[in-house]
Design a protein around this motif. Structure first.
Motif, PDB file in Angstrom:
ATOM      1  N   VAL A  95       0.842  -1.206   0.000  1.00  0.00           N
ATOM      2  CA  VAL A  95       0.000   0.000   0.000  1.00  0.00           C
ATOM      3  C   VAL A  95       0.870   1.247   0.000  1.00  0.00           C
ATOM      4  O   VAL A  95       0.541   2.249  -0.643  1.00  0.00           O
ATOM      5  N   GLN A  96       2.018   1.182   0.697  1.00  0.00           N
ATOM      6  CA  GLN A  96       2.905   2.341   0.808  1.00  0.00           C
ATOM      7  C   GLN A  96       3.466   2.758  -0.555  1.00  0.00           C
ATOM      8  O   GLN A  96       3.548   3.948  -0.860  1.00  0.00           O
ATOM      9  N   ILE A  97       3.855   1.798  -1.392  1.00  0.00           N
ATOM     10  CA  ILE A  97       4.494   2.136  -2.676  1.00  0.00           C
ATOM     11  C   ILE A  97       3.566   1.872  -3.858  1.00  0.00           C
ATOM     12  O   ILE A  97       4.026   1.836  -4.996  1.00  0.00           O
ATOM     13  N   LEU A  98       2.272   1.705  -3.606  1.00  0.00           N
ATOM     14  CA  LEU A  98       1.315   1.496  -4.691  1.00  0.00           C
ATOM     15  C   LEU A  98       1.280   2.730  -5.579  1.00  0.00           C
ATOM     16  O   LEU A  98       1.034   3.833  -5.118  1.00  0.00           O
ATOM     17  N   GLY A  99       1.529   2.551  -6.847  1.00  0.00           N
ATOM     18  CA  GLY A  99       1.591   3.666  -7.782  1.00  0.00           C
ATOM     19  C   GLY A  99       3.001   4.016  -8.192  1.00  0.00           C
ATOM     20  O   GLY A  99       3.196   4.787  -9.130  1.00  0.00           O
ATOM     21  N   ALA A 100       4.009   3.451  -7.509  1.00  0.00           N
ATOM     22  CA  ALA A 100       5.420   3.727  -7.844  1.00  0.00           C
ATOM     23  C   ALA A 100       6.116   2.440  -8.284  1.00  0.00           C
ATOM     24  O   ALA A 100       7.289   2.216  -7.970  1.00  0.00           O
ATOM     25  N   GLU A 101       5.384   1.584  -8.997  1.00  0.00           N
ATOM     26  CA  GLU A 101       5.940   0.284  -9.392  1.00  0.00           C
ATOM     27  C   GLU A 101       7.115   0.450 -10.348  1.00  0.00           C
ATOM     28  O   GLU A 101       8.111  -0.269 -10.259  1.00  0.00           O
ATOM     29  N   LYS A 102       7.009   1.409 -11.270  1.00  0.00           N
ATOM     30  CA  LYS A 102       8.076   1.596 -12.248  1.00  0.00           C
ATOM     31  C   LYS A 102       9.381   1.999 -11.550  1.00  0.00           C
ATOM     32  O   LYS A 102      10.458   1.464 -11.847  1.00  0.00           O
ATOM     33  N   ALA A 103       9.273   2.936 -10.590  1.00  0.00           N
ATOM     34  CA  ALA A 103      10.465   3.353  -9.846  1.00  0.00           C
ATOM     35  C   ALA A 103      11.011   2.221  -8.988  1.00  0.00           C
ATOM     36  O   ALA A 103      12.228   2.085  -8.827  1.00  0.00           O
ATOM     37  N   LEU A 104      10.111   1.385  -8.442  1.00  0.00           N
ATOM     38  CA  LEU A 104      10.551   0.272  -7.601  1.00  0.00           C
ATOM     39  C   LEU A 104      11.371  -0.731  -8.405  1.00  0.00           C
ATOM     40  O   LEU A 104      12.475  -1.116  -7.996  1.00  0.00           O
ATOM     41  N   PHE A 105      10.862  -1.153  -9.562  1.00  0.00           N
ATOM     42  CA  PHE A 105      11.580  -2.161 -10.342  1.00  0.00           C
ATOM     43  C   PHE A 105      12.851  -1.581 -10.967  1.00  0.00           C
ATOM     44  O   PHE A 105      13.836  -2.308 -11.143  1.00  0.00           O
ATOM     45  N   ARG A 106      12.834  -0.287 -11.284  1.00  0.00           N
ATOM     46  CA  ARG A 106      14.057   0.327 -11.784  1.00  0.00           C
ATOM     47  C   ARG A 106      15.125   0.355 -10.687  1.00  0.00           C
ATOM     48  O   ARG A 106      16.308   0.093 -10.950  1.00  0.00           O
ATOM     49  N   ALA A 107      14.704   0.632  -9.443  1.00  0.00           N
ATOM     50  CA  ALA A 107      15.653   0.655  -8.323  1.00  0.00           C
ATOM     51  C   ALA A 107      16.195  -0.745  -8.034  1.00  0.00           C
ATOM     52  O   ALA A 107      17.382  -0.914  -7.732  1.00  0.00           O
ATOM     53  N   LEU A 108      15.334  -1.759  -8.135  1.00  0.00           N
ATOM     54  CA  LEU A 108      15.793  -3.126  -7.898  1.00  0.00           C
ATOM     55  C   LEU A 108      16.760  -3.579  -8.989  1.00  0.00           C
ATOM     56  O   LEU A 108      17.724  -4.304  -8.716  1.00  0.00           O
ATOM     57  N   LYS A 109      16.506  -3.121 -10.212  1.00  0.00           N
ATOM     58  CA  LYS A 109      17.359  -3.524 -11.329  1.00  0.00           C
ATOM     59  C   LYS A 109      18.731  -2.863 -11.244  1.00  0.00           C
ATOM     60  O   LYS A 109      19.755  -3.489 -11.529  1.00  0.00           O
ATOM     61  N   THR A 110      18.759  -1.593 -10.859  1.00  0.00           N
ATOM     62  CA  THR A 110      20.023  -0.853 -10.797  1.00  0.00           C
ATOM     63  C   THR A 110      20.669  -0.884  -9.420  1.00  0.00           C
ATOM     64  O   THR A 110      21.682  -0.218  -9.199  1.00  0.00           O
ATOM     65  N   ARG A 111      20.055  -1.628  -8.486  1.00  0.00           N
ATOM     66  CA  ARG A 111      20.570  -1.748  -7.116  1.00  0.00           C
ATOM     67  C   ARG A 111      20.667  -0.392  -6.415  1.00  0.00           C
ATOM     68  O   ARG A 111      21.625  -0.112  -5.701  1.00  0.00           O
ATOM     69  N   LYS A 112      19.692   0.451  -6.643  1.00  0.00           N
ATOM     70  CA  LYS A 112      19.614   1.756  -5.968  1.00  0.00           C
ATOM     71  C   LYS A 112      18.585   1.682  -4.845  1.00  0.00           C
ATOM     72  O   LYS A 112      17.964   0.651  -4.618  1.00  0.00           O
ATOM     73  N   ASP A 113      18.371   2.807  -4.163  1.00  0.00           N
ATOM     74  CA  ASP A 113      17.384   2.860  -3.084  1.00  0.00           C
ATOM     75  C   ASP A 113      15.974   2.771  -3.663  1.00  0.00           C
ATOM     76  O   ASP A 113      15.644   3.440  -4.643  1.00  0.00           O
ATOM     77  N   THR A 114      15.137   1.953  -3.009  1.00  0.00           N
ATOM     78  CA  THR A 114      13.749   1.789  -3.466  1.00  0.00           C
ATOM     79  C   THR A 114      12.916   2.994  -3.033  1.00  0.00           C
ATOM     80  O   THR A 114      13.256   3.674  -2.065  1.00  0.00           O
ATOM     81  N   PRO A 115      11.809   3.287  -3.749  1.00  0.00           N
ATOM     82  CA  PRO A 115      10.975   4.450  -3.380  1.00  0.00           C
ATOM     83  C   PRO A 115      10.314   4.258  -2.021  1.00  0.00           C
ATOM     84  O   PRO A 115      10.001   3.134  -1.618  1.00  0.00           O
TER      85      PRO A 115
END
Length: 474
Positions: free
Chosen positions: A317-337
Motif C-alpha cells: 500500500v505504501q508504494i502502490l503507484g510507484a511500481e516503475k520506480a521500484l523495479f528500476r531501483a531493484l534492477k540498478t541496485r539503488k534505493d527503493t521508493p
C-alpha cells in the motif's frame, strides 16, 4: 427431533426417526448412502412450496439477514407449534435465537445437526417426494440469479466499481479542462492579451471572456458579480491601451462557445467530486478519514477493487503507484521508493522532507488496517479511522519536535531560543582595497622571504681516514 431444511423450492420439515445415529457424527454419512437407508433415519413431515420466485427471493433474503419470513412463520406455526415439546434442528444459530424469542420454540444447532443437514442435502431428491429434480434445479438457478440482482440493486453502498469509474472520469475531466483553458487563453490572448495577466483564475477568466466578448465592450460591461472592484477597474484600464489584434464577431462567438464548455465542465466536475466524496464515505469511511477521498479512491482504482486492496500488505500500500520506480531501483541496485500514491495524503504533505518516509510507512500500516476493516467489517462508522489518525498526528508532532531538541544534556528539555535582537553594525569604507599595486617592492619582499627561509648549515662529523696497509719489499 424435528429438522427445518431450506431449499430453493420451499421449506421442508423432517422428523428424525433414530436420534441415536446422530451421536455418531463421523459415520453418519454411511446411513445416507442410499435412499432406503436415508428413509430409515429421517421422514418428511411437511413441505411448504414457494408459489413463485418472488416469494423464494423474499424468504432467502430474510434468512440471510437472520429474520423470520412470512412463509417460514406460517410453517412453524402450522407444524412445529403442534409438537412444541420437540426440539427443532436448524442450520443457522442466529435464526434459532430469533425463533426462540418470537415463537418460544427450543432450537438446536451443533456439529451433529450440520452433518445431518449435509446428509439430507445429498439425498434431497429422494426424501422430498412429489418434486422433480429438473424443477428443483430450475428453481435453484432462478433464485440464484434473483438473489444476485437483489444484492446489486439494494446494496449499492458496497459496489466500489462506481468509485473506480468516478475517479478515472475526474482525472479525465481535469486533463480536458486544462487543454480547453489553455486553448481559450491562447485564442482570446490574440485579441486581449492583458486580461490573462490581470485575471489569473481560470474559471473567472472564462466567465469574464464570455461576458465581455469584444474588448471594446469592457467599458460598458458590469463585471462586479465576477471580479472584485479593484480588478474590474484594472481590466477596464487595460482594455483602453490593449495591444491585441482586431477579431470578427464570428471569432468571438466561437471563443464564447468554448468558454461555455469550460464553465459547464467545471460545474460538472464539482458535482462529480461531491458524489465521489459521499460514495467514499459510504464504502470506505475509515480509509477516507486516513488519507482523504481522492487518494483513497486512487488506491482502490489502482488495486481494482476494495477487496483486492484489502489483500495487499502495508508495504505494498505504501508504494502502490510507484511500481516503475521500484523495479528500476531493484534492477540498478539503488534505493527503493518510500512512497507512491500515498505521498499526496495530507499527513505526508505537511511533514518535513526528512520525516516523509517514516510518516508514509506509519500511515500505510494504519491505512491497511482501515481498508480491511472497511472491506470485511460489518460496521460503517469511521471511529477506528479517526482514532488512528489522531495517533499518527501525535507521532508526527513528536517527530517534528525531535529536530529542535538539544543534542547535549538530558535530551528531554526543549531548546531555548534566544530572543532575537537586531544589531546594526556601521561599516566604514576601506580605501585600501581600491589599489592593486603592492605597498612594498617585490625585490625587497623576495629578499626578506629568502633571508627568513635561509636553512641552517648542518654540522657534519668528519670521518677518520683509514690507514693504508704498507707493502713490504721493494
Amino acid at each position: 427431533m424435528l429438522v427445518l431444511f431450506e431449499t430453493a423450492a420451499g421449506y421442508a420439515i423432517f422428523k428424525v426417526l433414530d436420534e441415536s445415529k446422530l451421536q455418531q457424527v463421523d459415520s453418519l454419512y454411511k446411513e445416507f448412502e442410499t435412499p432406503e437407508k436415508a428413509n430409515k433415519i429421517v421422514k418428511l413431515k411437511h413441505f411448504e412450496k414457494f408459489q413463485d420466485t418472488t416469494e423464494a427471493l423474499a424468504a432467502a433474503t430474510a434468512l440471510t439477514e437472520g429474520k423470520i419470513g412470512k412463509s417460514l412463520k406460517k410453517v412453524l406455526k402450522k407444524v412445529v407449534a403442534k409438537e412444541a415439546h420437540e426440539q427443532l434442528a436448524i442450520s443457522d444459530a442466529k435464526l434459532g435465537g430469533v425463533i426462540k424469542e418470537k415463537l418460544d420454540l427450543s432450537c438446536v444447532h451443533n456439529s451433529a445437526v450440520a452433518e445431518l443437514m449435509r446428509c439430507i442435502r445429498s439425498q434431497m431428491e429422494s426424501l422430498i417426494t412429489g418434486l422433480p429434480p429438473k424443477e428443483i434445479s430450475a428453481m435453484s438457478l432462478g433464485l440464484a440469479h434473483s438473489l444476485s440482482r437483489y444484492k446489486l440493486k439494494f446494496s449499492p453502498d458496497k459496489v466500489d466499481t462506481m468509485i473506480v469509474q468516478a475517479i478515472c472520469l475526474l482525472d479525465d475531466l481535469d486533463k480536458e479542462l486544462n487543454n480547453y483553458i489553455m486553448r481559450c487563453r491562447e485564442w482570446y490572448g490574440w485579441h486581449f492579451p492583458e486580461l490573462g495577466k490581470v485575471v489569473t483564475d481560470n474559471l473567472v477568466y472564462c466567465k469574464s471572456v464570455r461576458k465581455i466578448g469584444d474588448r471594446t465592450n469592457v467599458a460598458g460591461s458590469d463585471l462586479s458579480d465576477i471580479l472584485p472592484e479593484e480588478v474590474e477597474a484594472e481590466v477596464k484600464l487595460a482594455a483602453e491601451i490593449s495591444m491585441g489584434t482586431e477579431v470578427s464577431e464570428q471569432d468571438i462567438g466561437n471563443i464564447r462557445h468554448l468558454c461555455d464548455q469550460v464553465i459547464d465542465i467545471s460545474e460538472y466536475r464539482t458535482q462529480l467530486y461531491d458524489y465521489l466524496k459521499n460514495r467514499m464515505m459510504a464504502i470506505a469511511p475509515n480509509l477516507t478519514v486516513m488519507v482523504g477521498e481522492l487518494v483513497g479512491a486512487r488506491l482502490i482504482s489502482h488495486a481494482g477493487s476494495l477487496l483486492n486492496l484489502a489483500k495487499h500488505p502495508a508495504s505494498t500500500v505504501q508504494i502502490l503507484g510507484a511500481e516503475k520506480a521500484l523495479f528500476r531501483a531493484l534492477k540498478t541496485r539503488k534505493d527503493t521508493p518510500k512512497y507512491g500514491l500515498i505521498y499526496h495524503a495530507s499527513l505526508v504533505g505537511q511533514t518535513s522532507a526528512k520525516n516523509k518516509g517514516k510518516i508514509s510507512r506509519m500511515l500505510a500500516a494504519k491505512a491497511a488496517l482501515a481498508i480491511r476493516y472497511d472491506a470485511l467489517g460489518e460496521d460503517t462508522n469511521a471511529e477506528m479511522g479517526v482514532e488512528n489518525r489522531a495517533k499518527l498526528e501525535i507521532r508526527l508532532r513528536h517527530l517534528e519536535e525531535k529536530g529542535i531538541r538539544r543534542i547535549s544534556g538530558t535530551g528531554k528539555a526543549m531548546a531555548m531560543a534566544d530572543k532575537y535582537q537586531h544589531k546594526s553594525e556601521v561599516r566604514v569604507y576601506d580605501p585600501s582595497g581600491d589599489s592593486t599595486i603592492p605597498s612594498t617592492s617585490k625585490k625587497r619582499k623576495f629578499e626578506e622571504v629568502e633571508e627568513a627561509e635561509e636553512p641552517e648549515t648542518p654540522i657534519v662529523k668528519s670521518k677518520k681516514a683509514k690507514k693504508q696497509p704498507v707493502k713490504e719489499g721493494g
